[in-house]
Structure formats: C-alpha cells, structure tokens
Write an enzyme that holds these catalytic residues in place. Structure first.
Site, PDB file in Angstrom:
ATOM      1  N   HIS A   1      35.137  49.418  40.686  1.00 29.49           N
ATOM      2  CA  HIS A   1      36.338  49.202  39.859  1.00 29.49           C
ATOM      3  C   HIS A   1      36.939  50.543  39.480  1.00 29.49           C
ATOM      4  CE1 HIS A   1      34.091  45.454  39.611  1.00 29.49           C
ATOM      5  NE2 HIS A   1      35.269  44.863  39.409  1.00 29.49           N
TER       6      HIS A   1
ATOM      7  N   HIS B   1      44.979  41.135  43.854  1.00 27.43           N
ATOM      8  CA  HIS B   1      43.797  40.687  43.105  1.00 27.43           C
ATOM      9  C   HIS B   1      44.219  39.761  41.959  1.00 27.43           C
ATOM     10  CE1 HIS B   1      39.626  40.783  41.963  1.00 27.43           C
ATOM     11  NE2 HIS B   1      39.756  41.566  40.894  1.00 27.43           N
TER      12      HIS B   1
ATOM     13  N   ASP C   1      38.642  47.492  42.546  1.00 31.78           N
ATOM     14  CA  ASP C   1      39.382  46.375  41.972  1.00 31.78           C
ATOM     15  C   ASP C   1      39.946  46.692  40.590  1.00 31.78           C
ATOM     16  OD1 ASP C   1      38.371  45.209  44.213  1.00 31.78           O
ATOM     17  OD2 ASP C   1      37.455  43.487  43.193  1.00 31.78           O
ATOM     18  N   ASP C   2      40.897  45.870  40.176  1.00 34.93           N
ATOM     19  CA  ASP C   2      41.413  45.783  38.797  1.00 34.93           C
ATOM     20  C   ASP C   2      42.365  46.907  38.384  1.00 34.93           C
ATOM     21  OD1 ASP C   2      39.648  43.714  38.890  1.00 34.93           O
ATOM     22  OD2 ASP C   2      38.429  44.320  37.155  1.00 34.93           O
TER      23      ASP C   2
ATOM     24  N   HIS D   1      43.901  38.132  36.448  1.00 37.27           N
ATOM     25  CA  HIS D   1      42.457  38.066  36.600  1.00 37.27           C
ATOM     26  C   HIS D   1      41.829  36.774  36.083  1.00 37.27           C
ATOM     27  CE1 HIS D   1      38.395  39.841  37.139  1.00 37.27           C
ATOM     28  NE2 HIS D   1      39.030  40.703  37.919  1.00 37.27           N
TER      29      HIS D   1
HETATM   30 ZN    ZN Z   1      38.372  42.030  39.366  1.00 36.91          ZN
END
Ligand code: ZN
Length: 469
Positions: A432, A341, A290-291, A345
């Site tokens: 991540h 995503h 993620d991210d 955030h």
């Molecule tokens: Zn995230």
C-alpha cells in the site's frame, strides 16, 4: 624648375594624404566585414570564387565558395539567412572544415604519393517544414587519398519567421525526460533495424544515442518524420551502411513543443508504456501498490522503483485521484501501470449492481481526467469479488499471491521478511503506497529481489506471461 616643384609640393601632399585615408578606410571596412575579409585573403592566396544567390525560399540565399585551382579542388555550399548570428555559426563551421582540409593538403604534399588528388565538397540540402521552418543539411565529403571518402553531416534547423536557429532542446520544450524517451527510441530503432543491424558497432551506438542533447543535434524535419543523422564510420565499420533514423511525427507528437506538432497523434505513441519481450524462463515479480495516490509516500516509492528500473502497478482509489492527478500522471510517465481500485473502498460483494457500477465508473472517469486514458486493470478492495461483480468490470480483475500485511504491521523493517517468507517466481506482491513505512522499507525489498535475479513487471505483463503456460 625649382619654383614649379615647390609650388606643386602641397598638392602632392594632399593627394598622398587622400590616398592614405582611403586605404585606411578600405582596411577598416575589410576588418569589419568578416566575409569580405575572408574573401579578400582567400582570393589572393587560392584563386577561389565566392558567390551568393537567392533561393526559391524568401529570406534564404545560398553561398558557394569554389576553388579554381585544380591542385586544391573544393566546392562549398551553405545557407545565408537574415539572422547574422546564424550566418556566423554556419560560416564558422564551413571555414573550420576548409582549414582542416587545407592543413591535410600540406601534410599530403610532404608525402611521396603524387597520384592522390584530394578534394573537399560541402553539399547543401534545404528542406522546408510547415510555413516558416527550414532544415539545412550540410554534407561534408572529404577525400584525402584514404580507402574511402568520408561523409560527415551537419544540420541546422531554422525559424524563418523569428529569424533564429532552433535546437532540438527547444523542439522538445527543454524537457530532458522527453529526450530520454526519444534517445531510447532512436537507440532501439538502430539496434533492431535489419538494414544495418549486422554492420553496427554496438558500443558506438550506445555512446552516440546516450540521452545528451549534443548527441541529437543532427536532425531534420522531413515530410511526416523527424530524421536523425550520423557520420560515416560513426556507428558502423563501413560507409556503405551509414544509418539514419526516421521517427514518425505522429508517434512523438505528445513530446513536441507547440509549433512543431502535427494534427494527429497515433494511438500508440512515445509516451505509451513500452512493450517488453519477456523470457518465458525468466524470473519475474509484479509489485502492486493499492489505495493511493498519497503525496510523500507514493512519490518516494516512485523514486525507489526508478532506482531499480522497476515497473509496477498502482491500484488507485477514485476519491484520491481527484485530489492528486499530478501524482497519477507521474506514475504513468515513469512507465507504471494504472489500475482501478474503486471509488471509496467498499466490499463490492455487499453492494447492488448499480452501486458497483458507480464505484467502478466514477473512478474510471477520475483516472481519465487525470491522464487522458482509462485504467487497464481492476482490483476489488479486500479481494472481495464474485461473478456478479466481475460482470460489471470492463478490464481484467487482478488479485495477489503475496500479502505483505504492510497495512497491519506498519513497520519498514517487516516488509522484506514478509516478502522473503513467501517469495516465488511470478509472484504478485500486495503493498500500500499510502503508508510511509512501506515507502521506507521498499528499497531493501527491491535490493533483495534484484540480487535474486528478479525483474519487476506490471500485472498485465505478468498476466500475458503466465497465460502462455
Ligand atoms: Zn485497498
């Protein structure tokens, strides 16, 4: 008489010198002109006949070299273009085949079997493509008294506008990753085609379709397909089932260099992620990152995934995608799944509907700008989701079953223990790719999971697999 003789002597000298000079000139001419030289010697030795005639295509002629000797029958047909280098290449191929045949004859002449009448033919087929390309297919059929005739194929692809041969590497823009995709397609087509599946020798198929340029030089553009050819007995034990592979051009359009492309690309094409057959009883894990994207760490993660032939899923932040579109392209190109995503955030459950839509849609647009297609899955930041948020999201919403807490410990050596502690079949593991520590610890995780027999699949593959229970 004596004086007459003396008087004539200088004239005779002159004539002799003239004759010698013309002979020398003739020899020099023969040596300079390759074809003429071959013609001259072969005519003397074997009474053959070479002729060149124009074809229906401008700039393309057909040369025929036929034997008149019933004990040495052969008929060879090959193209002649306006490119000398090309012609020489073709002539070399034909004369090598002819020499091999003549040598085989000598061997046979010493054996006792008189019933065998060996023969050699090289047939030529000329297939035009677009305005100015030609595929020349030379089929070499040698019969030397064995059980079967054996046909071998040689092809040349020729650009009649620029007067030069074109290789498959040039057709694919010299991109070896495209060659790999094409090789995988050809291999799979061979192994799954019912027509010759039973007669294939698998080892031979694997060798002949390994992603090397020289393995794929026997091809022709024919109608709407790119066709690959193989010799008799190259892939099978029988010559009656010699396979060819036809690849639709609209399927490989995205990997063709300019000039060879067709007008339409099919929706599912050679760059689409492959659909794999998953074993309902197999061990599978879905790795998710993620991210990102993040230069450095994401790139390292991609390399580690390649090392283990692992497919994963990247849940991207829209505000990062806009800066690093080339990393997203790389993720897709290497067969991973692309997820949304959100843009910035936020905790989506705290936002109004319009804000949620904006977070989702802006990211969707950034991903489309980067790779020409949208995300196939969505993961809400912090896993914060409710029915209102879900209703705004066009794709499946994916959470996770194992949290490595890599964002918290930021320690490469902590990654594997966190996975081991909670590992189970069909796990979806949260990591991540913005953390270098995650990139550094990933190899040990993949090594461990591989040794435990797990295969690495995308979250959509996992959804499909577990939905069947
Ligand atoms: Zn995230």
């Amino acid at each position: 008489m004596q004086p007459r003789k003396r008087r004539r002597k200088p004239i005779i000298d002159f004539v002799l010198i003239a004759v010698l000079a013309s002979l020398t000139a003739a020899v020099v001419l023969f040596v300079l002109a390759d074809t003429e030289k071959n013609t001259a010697t072969e005519k003397k030795e074997k009474a053959n006949h070479i002729s060149t005639e124009s074809s229906a295509f401008e700039g393309i002629s057909i040369t025929t070299d036929a034997s008149n000797n019933p004990n040495i029958p052969y008929a060879l047909h090959y193209p002649k273009t306006e490119d000398d280098a090309f012609n020489k290449e073709v002539r070399n191929y034909v004369s090598t085949a002819k020499k091999a045949y003549l040598k085989e004859l000598e061997t046979l002449a010493q054996s006792e079997d008189d019933d065998v009448i060996p023969s050699l033919t090289i047939d030529l087929e000329t297939v035009p493509f677009k305005d100015h390309y030609f595929s020349f297919l030379l089929t070499n059929t040698t019969y030397t008294g064995g059980i079967d005739e054996k046909a071998m194929i040689k092809t040349y692809f020729y650009d009649n506008m620029h007067k030069k041969r074109v290789t498959l590497a040039e057709v694919l823009g010299n991109d070896s990753s495209y060659l790999e995709k094409l090789a995988a397609y050809v291999q799979n087509d061979l192994l799954t085609n019912e027509e010759w599946q039973a007669s294939l020798i698998t080892d031979n198929v694997m060798r002949a379709t390994a992603p090397k340029w020289e393995n794929f030089e026997r091809f022709a553009f024919r109608d709407d397909t790119l066709v690959f050819y193989f010799d008799d007995y190259e892939l099978t034990a029988s010559a009656t089932t010699t396979p060819t592979v036809e690849v639709p051009l609209n399927f490989i359009n995205p990997i063709l260099a300019e000039g060879y492309q067709v007008d339409n690309t099919s929706a599912k094409n050679i760059l689409s992620p492959p659909v794999r057959e998953l074993d309902p009883n197999g061990k599978y894990v879905a790795l998710t990152f993620d991210d990102g994207p993040e230069p450095g760490s994401t790139e390292k993660i991609l390399d580690v995934l390649d090392k283990y032939d692992a497919k994963a899923t990247f849940f991207l932040l829209g505000n990062r995608v806009q800066y690093y579109p080339e990393i997203v392209q790389e993720e897709l190109k290497r067969g991973h799944e692309i997820g949304n995503h959100s843009w910035s955030h936020p905790v989506l459950t705290n936002l109004g509907i319009a804000q949620v839509q904006q977070e989702v849609n802006r990211t969707e647009e950034a991903i489309r700008n980067a790779i020409g297609q949208g995300a196939t899955v969505f993961r809400p930041p912090y896993g914060a989701v409710n029915d209102t948020v879900r209703a705004q999201i066009p794709t499946p919403v994916i959470l996770w079953s194992i949290d490595t807490l890599d964002w918290k410990h930021r320690n490469a050596s902590q990654l594997l223990p966190m996975v081991k502690k909670s590992m189970h079949n069909h796990a979806v593991i949260l990591m991540h790719d913005i953390h270098q520590s995650t990139a550094d610890g990933l190899d040990s995780v993949l090594a461990y999971l591989s040794s435990e027999g797990y295969e690495f699949i995308t979250v959509s593959e996992m959804e499909k697999l577990t939905a069947n229970y």
